[in-house]
Motif scaffolding. Structure first.
Motif, PDB file in Angstrom:
ATOM      1  N   GLU A   1       0.834  -1.210   0.000  1.00 38.99           N
ATOM      2  CA  GLU A   1       0.000   0.000   0.000  1.00 38.99           C
ATOM      3  C   GLU A   1       0.865   1.255   0.000  1.00 38.99           C
ATOM      4  OE1 GLU A   1      -2.513  -3.331   1.373  1.00 38.99           O
ATOM      5  OE2 GLU A   1      -0.461  -2.642   1.748  1.00 38.99           O
ATOM      6  N   ALA A   2       1.964   1.243   0.746  1.00 45.82           N
ATOM      7  CA  ALA A   2       2.855   2.402   0.773  1.00 45.82           C
ATOM      8  C   ALA A   2       3.488   2.635  -0.594  1.00 45.82           C
ATOM      9  CB  ALA A   2       3.942   2.197   1.826  1.00 45.82           C
ATOM     10  N   LEU A   3       3.819   1.547  -1.289  1.00 53.71           N
ATOM     11  CA  LEU A   3       4.431   1.670  -2.608  1.00 53.71           C
ATOM     12  C   LEU A   3       3.475   2.301  -3.615  1.00 53.71           C
ATOM     13  CD1 LEU A   3       7.088   0.872  -4.090  1.00 53.71           C
ATOM     14  CD2 LEU A   3       5.934  -1.219  -4.783  1.00 53.71           C
ATOM     15  N   LEU A   4       2.175   2.060  -3.433  1.00 50.87           N
ATOM     16  CA  LEU A   4       1.172   2.555  -4.375  1.00 50.87           C
ATOM     17  C   LEU A   4       0.484   3.834  -3.907  1.00 50.87           C
ATOM     18  CD1 LEU A   4      -0.536  -0.868  -5.217  1.00 50.87           C
ATOM     19  CD2 LEU A   4       1.287   0.288  -6.479  1.00 50.87           C
ATOM     20  N   ALA A   5       0.794   4.290  -2.684  1.00 44.00           N
ATOM     21  CA  ALA A   5       0.046   5.402  -2.097  1.00 44.00           C
ATOM     22  C   ALA A   5       0.216   6.696  -2.868  1.00 44.00           C
ATOM     23  CB  ALA A   5       0.468   5.608  -0.641  1.00 44.00           C
ATOM     24  N   GLN A   6       1.354   6.874  -3.529  1.00 43.52           N
ATOM     25  CA  GLN A   6       1.599   8.140  -4.207  1.00 43.52           C
ATOM     26  C   GLN A   6       0.603   8.382  -5.340  1.00 43.52           C
ATOM     27  OE1 GLN A   6       5.660   8.623  -5.405  1.00 43.52           O
ATOM     28  NE2 GLN A   6       5.545  10.837  -5.299  1.00 43.52           N
ATOM     29  N   ALA A   7       0.039   7.319  -5.873  1.00 41.80           N
ATOM     30  CA  ALA A   7      -0.946   7.469  -6.946  1.00 41.80           C
ATOM     31  C   ALA A   7      -2.219   8.156  -6.465  1.00 41.80           C
ATOM     32  CB  ALA A   7      -1.284   6.107  -7.554  1.00 41.80           C
ATOM     33  N   GLU A   8      -2.412   8.245  -5.132  1.00 41.01           N
ATOM     34  CA  GLU A   8      -3.596   8.921  -4.602  1.00 41.01           C
ATOM     35  C   GLU A   8      -3.476  10.429  -4.713  1.00 41.01           C
ATOM     36  OE1 GLU A   8      -6.347   7.355  -3.577  1.00 41.01           O
ATOM     37  OE2 GLU A   8      -5.369   5.481  -4.191  1.00 41.01           O
ATOM     38  N   HIS A   9      -2.280  10.942  -4.889  1.00 47.89           N
ATOM     39  CA  HIS A   9      -2.068  12.383  -5.003  1.00 47.89           C
ATOM     40  C   HIS A   9      -2.297  12.808  -6.454  1.00 47.89           C
ATOM     41  CE1 HIS A   9      -0.354  12.623  -0.934  1.00 47.89           C
ATOM     42  NE2 HIS A   9       0.195  11.457  -1.220  1.00 47.89           N
ATOM     43  N   GLN A  10      -3.054  13.854  -6.628  1.00 50.58           N
ATOM     44  CA  GLN A  10      -3.467  14.230  -7.972  1.00 50.58           C
ATOM     45  C   GLN A  10      -3.009  15.631  -8.392  1.00 50.58           C
ATOM     46  OE1 GLN A  10      -5.385  12.201 -10.119  1.00 50.58           O
ATOM     47  NE2 GLN A  10      -4.916  10.625  -8.618  1.00 50.58           N
ATOM     48  N   ARG A  11      -2.410  16.385  -7.489  1.00 51.86           N
ATOM     49  CA  ARG A  11      -2.118  17.777  -7.794  1.00 51.86           C
ATOM     50  C   ARG A  11      -1.170  17.931  -8.979  1.00 51.86           C
ATOM     51  NH1 ARG A  11      -0.419  20.842  -2.417  1.00 51.86           N
ATOM     52  NH2 ARG A  11       1.180  19.222  -2.515  1.00 51.86           N
ATOM     53  N   THR A  12      -1.304  19.047  -9.659  1.00 48.44           N
ATOM     54  CA  THR A  12      -0.486  19.391 -10.814  1.00 48.44           C
ATOM     55  C   THR A  12      -0.563  18.322 -11.895  1.00 48.44           C
ATOM     56  OG1 THR A  12       1.009  20.309  -9.150  1.00 48.44           O
ATOM     57  CG2 THR A  12       1.696  20.495 -11.419  1.00 48.44           C
ATOM     58  N   SER A  13      -1.764  17.909 -12.202  1.00 55.35           N
ATOM     59  CA  SER A  13      -1.980  16.944 -13.270  1.00 55.35           C
ATOM     60  C   SER A  13      -3.214  17.371 -14.059  1.00 55.35           C
ATOM     61  CB  SER A  13      -2.191  15.535 -12.705  1.00 55.35           C
ATOM     62  OG  SER A  13      -3.359  15.480 -11.910  1.00 55.35           O
ATOM     63  N   LEU A  14      -3.328  16.866 -15.272  1.00 55.36           N
ATOM     64  CA  LEU A  14      -4.461  17.221 -16.111  1.00 55.36           C
ATOM     65  C   LEU A  14      -5.770  16.818 -15.457  1.00 55.36           C
ATOM     66  CD1 LEU A  14      -5.614  18.255 -18.792  1.00 55.36           C
ATOM     67  CD2 LEU A  14      -5.262  15.964 -19.732  1.00 55.36           C
ATOM     68  N   GLN A  15      -5.802  15.626 -14.874  1.00 55.05           N
ATOM     69  CA  GLN A  15      -7.041  15.163 -14.276  1.00 55.05           C
ATOM     70  C   GLN A  15      -7.443  16.026 -13.081  1.00 55.05           C
ATOM     71  OE1 GLN A  15      -4.304  13.436 -14.774  1.00 55.05           O
ATOM     72  NE2 GLN A  15      -3.725  12.126 -13.052  1.00 55.05           N
ATOM     73  N   PHE A  16      -6.457  16.524 -12.309  1.00 55.08           N
ATOM     74  CA  PHE A  16      -6.768  17.377 -11.173  1.00 55.08           C
ATOM     75  C   PHE A  16      -7.292  18.733 -11.640  1.00 55.08           C
ATOM     76  CE2 PHE A  16      -5.479  20.633  -8.080  1.00 55.08           C
ATOM     77  CZ  PHE A  16      -6.164  20.183  -6.959  1.00 55.08           C
ATOM     78  N   LEU A  17      -6.658  19.282 -12.683  1.00 54.21           N
ATOM     79  CA  LEU A  17      -7.089  20.579 -13.197  1.00 54.21           C
ATOM     80  C   LEU A  17      -8.497  20.490 -13.786  1.00 54.21           C
ATOM     81  CD1 LEU A  17      -3.789  21.777 -14.920  1.00 54.21           C
ATOM     82  CD2 LEU A  17      -4.647  22.372 -12.651  1.00 54.21           C
ATOM     83  N   VAL A  18      -8.770  19.431 -14.545  1.00 58.44           N
ATOM     84  CA  VAL A  18     -10.104  19.262 -15.125  1.00 58.44           C
ATOM     85  C   VAL A  18     -11.139  19.062 -14.032  1.00 58.44           C
ATOM     86  CG1 VAL A  18     -11.534  17.749 -16.556  1.00 58.44           C
ATOM     87  CG2 VAL A  18      -9.233  18.368 -17.314  1.00 58.44           C
ATOM     88  N   ALA A  19     -10.802  18.231 -13.032  1.00 58.90           N
ATOM     89  CA  ALA A  19     -11.738  18.007 -11.929  1.00 58.90           C
ATOM     90  C   ALA A  19     -12.019  19.299 -11.182  1.00 58.90           C
ATOM     91  CB  ALA A  19     -11.176  16.951 -10.982  1.00 58.90           C
ATOM     92  N   SER A  20     -10.997  20.147 -11.009  1.00 60.68           N
ATOM     93  CA  SER A  20     -11.192  21.413 -10.317  1.00 60.68           C
ATOM     94  C   SER A  20     -12.094  22.346 -11.116  1.00 60.68           C
ATOM     95  CB  SER A  20      -9.835  22.081 -10.060  1.00 60.68           C
ATOM     96  OG  SER A  20      -9.011  21.266  -9.256  1.00 60.68           O
ATOM     97  N   LEU A  21     -11.891  22.395 -12.424  1.00 54.34           N
ATOM     98  CA  LEU A  21     -12.709  23.266 -13.266  1.00 54.34           C
ATOM     99  C   LEU A  21     -14.162  22.799 -13.328  1.00 54.34           C
ATOM    100  CD1 LEU A  21     -10.223  23.902 -16.222  1.00 54.34           C
ATOM    101  CD2 LEU A  21     -10.915  25.534 -14.450  1.00 54.34           C
TER     102      LEU A  21
END
Length: 467
Positions: free
Chosen positions: A298-318
Motif C-alpha cells: 500500500e505504501a508503494l502505491l500510495a503516491q498514486a492517490e495524489h493528484q495535484r499538478t496533473s491534467l485530471q486534477f485541473l479538469v476536476a477542479s474546473l
C-alpha cells in the motif's frame, strides 16, 4: 572551452544566490513600505529566471555548435558543471531530505521503511529536516537499498547525507551521459558528441539530478544503459538494465511491453526471457525483504492517490468534481490503447526510443499524478539517442527550470503554481516530443552498424570519435 560554458557556470552562480537566500535568510519587516520577505521572494524568482534563460540560451547555442568541440572538452565541461551544481543547496524541492529520513528508518531504527514512516521518530534530526514524513517509502526497492546505504555513510549528519546523495547522483549524471554517447557512437557517430552534450550540459538536468539530488537519476542510468545495450544487440543486458530502472522507480513500467515487442521483432526473445529471469530473482529477494509485511505494498502505491499538478486534477477542479480518479483511469485506458498501437510498429531500437519517449510523455500528460519537472528524466535518455531530440531537449533546458518560477517567488504549492508548472513545464514539452519523427535517413535497421575504428584524423583529444 566555448564562452557558453562560462555563461553556464555564471548562471549556476546566480542560482546559488537564490538558493542561499532561501536556505539562510527570509527577512522580516518592510522596505519603503513593501514587505521584505515578498521582495526577497521576487529576487529569488529572478535568480531562477536568469538561470533558466541565460543557462538555457547558452546551452542551446552550444548544441548548435557541438561539432566545434572534442569529446574530451564535452566531458570535462560536463564534469565541471556537475561540480558547480553540487555546491547549490536544494531549495526548490525537499525530496533529498525526505529520502534521507526514510533511509534512516531502516539504517538506524531497524524497521521496514515501507511500513514505518519517519514521523514515528520525531526526535531524529533527519525527520526534523524533512517535510513529507507521514507515510512510508513510495519508491522502488532498489532506491530503498541505496537510501539506506547513504544513511549508513552519513554519520548522523544531515548535511553529510545530502552531500553523499549529491555526489552519487552527480556520478549517475556523468554515467548516463556516457552511456548515451556510447549508444549513439555505435550507430550514428556523427551525433554521439551532441548526445553527450545534450545530457551533460543541460542546466535543467543538472538542477534536478545534482542540485536537488532527485532519485530519478538512478532510473535515468538504467534507461541509458538499456539504450546502449540495445544498440549493441545485447537484449539480455538491456532487459536487466530496464528492470533495474523499474526497481528504482516503477513509473517507467509501461515501457516493458515495447521492449518485449522489440525483442520479438529482433528475434531475441530468449535473451529477453533471460534478462527477465535475472530481474525476477532480484525482485523475489526484495519481496521477501520488504513486502511481506502488511501495509508495505500500500505504501508503494500510495503516491498514486495524489493528484495535484496533473491534467485530471485541473479538469476536476474546473468541473467541480471532488474525486478525479475516474479521469485518471480514463487516462490510463488511453495510454494502454496507445501502447497497443505502438507495439506492432516497434521494429528497431530507433522505433523503441521514439515510441517509448512518446508513450511516457502521454502517460505523464494524461495519467500520471503529481507531475513535477524531474519526471521528464524517466524518458529523456530514450529521446536523446535520436537527432530529432535536440529541439525538445533544448526547450526543456529552459522550461523545466522556469516552471518553478511561481513556487520560487511565492513559496506556494497552490493552484497558481500547479497551473503554471503544468502549462510551462509539461504542455510545450509534450507537444514537441509527440511531434518528433525519425527520418528515413537516420532510422536504424535491425542490423546495427559497426563502430568505425577511426572517424577523424584531426582529433587532438586522444579519442577515436569526435563529436
Amino acid at each position: 572551452m566555448p564562452r557558453s560554458l562560462y555563461l553556464l557556470l555564471g548562471a549556476n552562480l546566480i542560482l546559488l544566490l537564490g538558493a542561499l537566500r532561501h536556505n539562510l535568510y527570509w527577512g522580516t519587516g518592510e522596505v519603503m513600505g513593501l514587505h521584505l520577505p515578498h521582495l526577497l521572494g521576487i529576487a529569488e524568482g529572478v535568480c531562477l529566471l536568469v538561470y533558466a534563460l541565460v543557462g538555457g540560451a547558452a546551452f542551446a547555442r552550444t548544441v548548435r555548435g557541438t561539432e566545434l568541440l572534442t569529446v574530451r572538452q564535452v566531458m570535462l565541461g560536463g564534469v565541471l558543471l556537475a561540480i558547480v551544481a553540487m555546491v547549490v543547496p536544494p531549495f526548490l524541492s525537499t525530496d533529498v531530505y525526505d529520502n534521507l529520513a526514510r533511509g534512516r528508518v531502516e539504517a538506524v531504527h531497524g524497521l521496514n521503511p515501507y511500513v514505518a514512516a519517519p514521523a514515528e521518530f520525531p526526535e531524529d534530526d533527519f525527520t526534523r529536516a524533512a517535510q513529507w514524513t507521514g507515510f512510508g517509502n513510495p519508491y522502488g526497492p532498489l532506491f530503498t537499498v541505496v537510501q539506506t546505504a547513504v544513511c549508513f555513510l552519513s554519520l548522523d549528519r544531515v548535511w553529510l547525507g545530502v552531500a553523499v546523495f549529491k555526489l552519487l547522483f552527480a556520478a549517475c549524471h556523468i554515467l548516463t551521459g556516457w552511456f548515451l554517447f556510447q549508444a549513439a557512437r555505435r550507430v550514428r557517430p556523427e551525433f554521439a558528441g551532441t548526445a553527450l552534450l545534450l545530457y551533460l550540459w543541460n542546466p535543467w538536468i543538472l538542477l534536478e539530478t545534482v542540485g536537488h539530488a532527485h532519485n530519478d537519476a538512478l532510473t535515468a542510468v538504467g534507461l541509458a544503459g538499456m539504450m546502449w545495450a540495445l544498440t549493441a544487440r545485447k537484449m539480455a543486458l538491456a532487459t536487466v538494465a530496464f528492470g533495474l530502472a523499474v526497481l528504482a522507480k516503477h513509473g517507467v513500467g509501461p515501457l516493458g511491453p515495447l521492449l518485449l515487442a522489440l525483442a520479438w521483432r529482433q528475434r531475441q526473445l530468449k535473451q529477453f526471457v533471460g534478462g527477465v529471469a535475472i530481474i525476477a530473482v532480484l525482485t523475489a529477494w526484495f519481496v521477501y525483504h520488504y513486502f511481506l509485511e502488511p501495509g508495505a505494498i500500500e505504501a508503494l502505491l500510495a503516491q498514486a492517490e495524489h493528484q495535484r499538478t496533473s491534467l485530471q486534477f485541473l479538469v476536476a477542479s474546473l468541473l467541480g468534481i471532488e474525486d478525479g480518479r475516474a479521469l485518471t483511469l480514463a487516462g490510463i485506458g488511453g495510454v494502454i490503447l496507445y501502447l497497443a498501437y505502438l507495439a506492432p510498429r516497434t521494429r528497431t531500437p530507433d522505433d523503441f526510443a521514439l515510441h517509448g519517449a512518446k508513450l511516457m510523455m502521454l502517460f505523464i500528460l494524461v495519467a500520471m499524478p503529481m507531475f513535477s519537472p524531474w519526471y521528464h528524466l524517466w524518458w529523456l535518455p530514450l529521446l536523446i539517442t535520436l537527432p530529432a531530440s535536440a529541439r525538445a531537449v533544448s526547450w526543456l533546458a529552459v522550461l523545466g527550470s522556469a516552471s518553478y518560477l511561481v513556487f520560487a517567488t511565492t513559496r506556494s504549492l497552490g493552484f497558481d503554481h500547479q497551473v503554471w508548472q503544468w502549462a510551462v513545464g509539461l504542455v510545450p514539452v509534450a507537444v514537441l516530443v509527440l511531434a518528433c519523427r525519425v527520418t528515413a535517413e537516420t532510422r536504424l535497421t535491425t542490423a546495427v552498424a559497426e563502430v568505425p575504428t577511426r572517424t577523424s584524423s584531426s582529433s587532438s583529444d586522444g579519442m577515436e570519435t569526435p563529436p
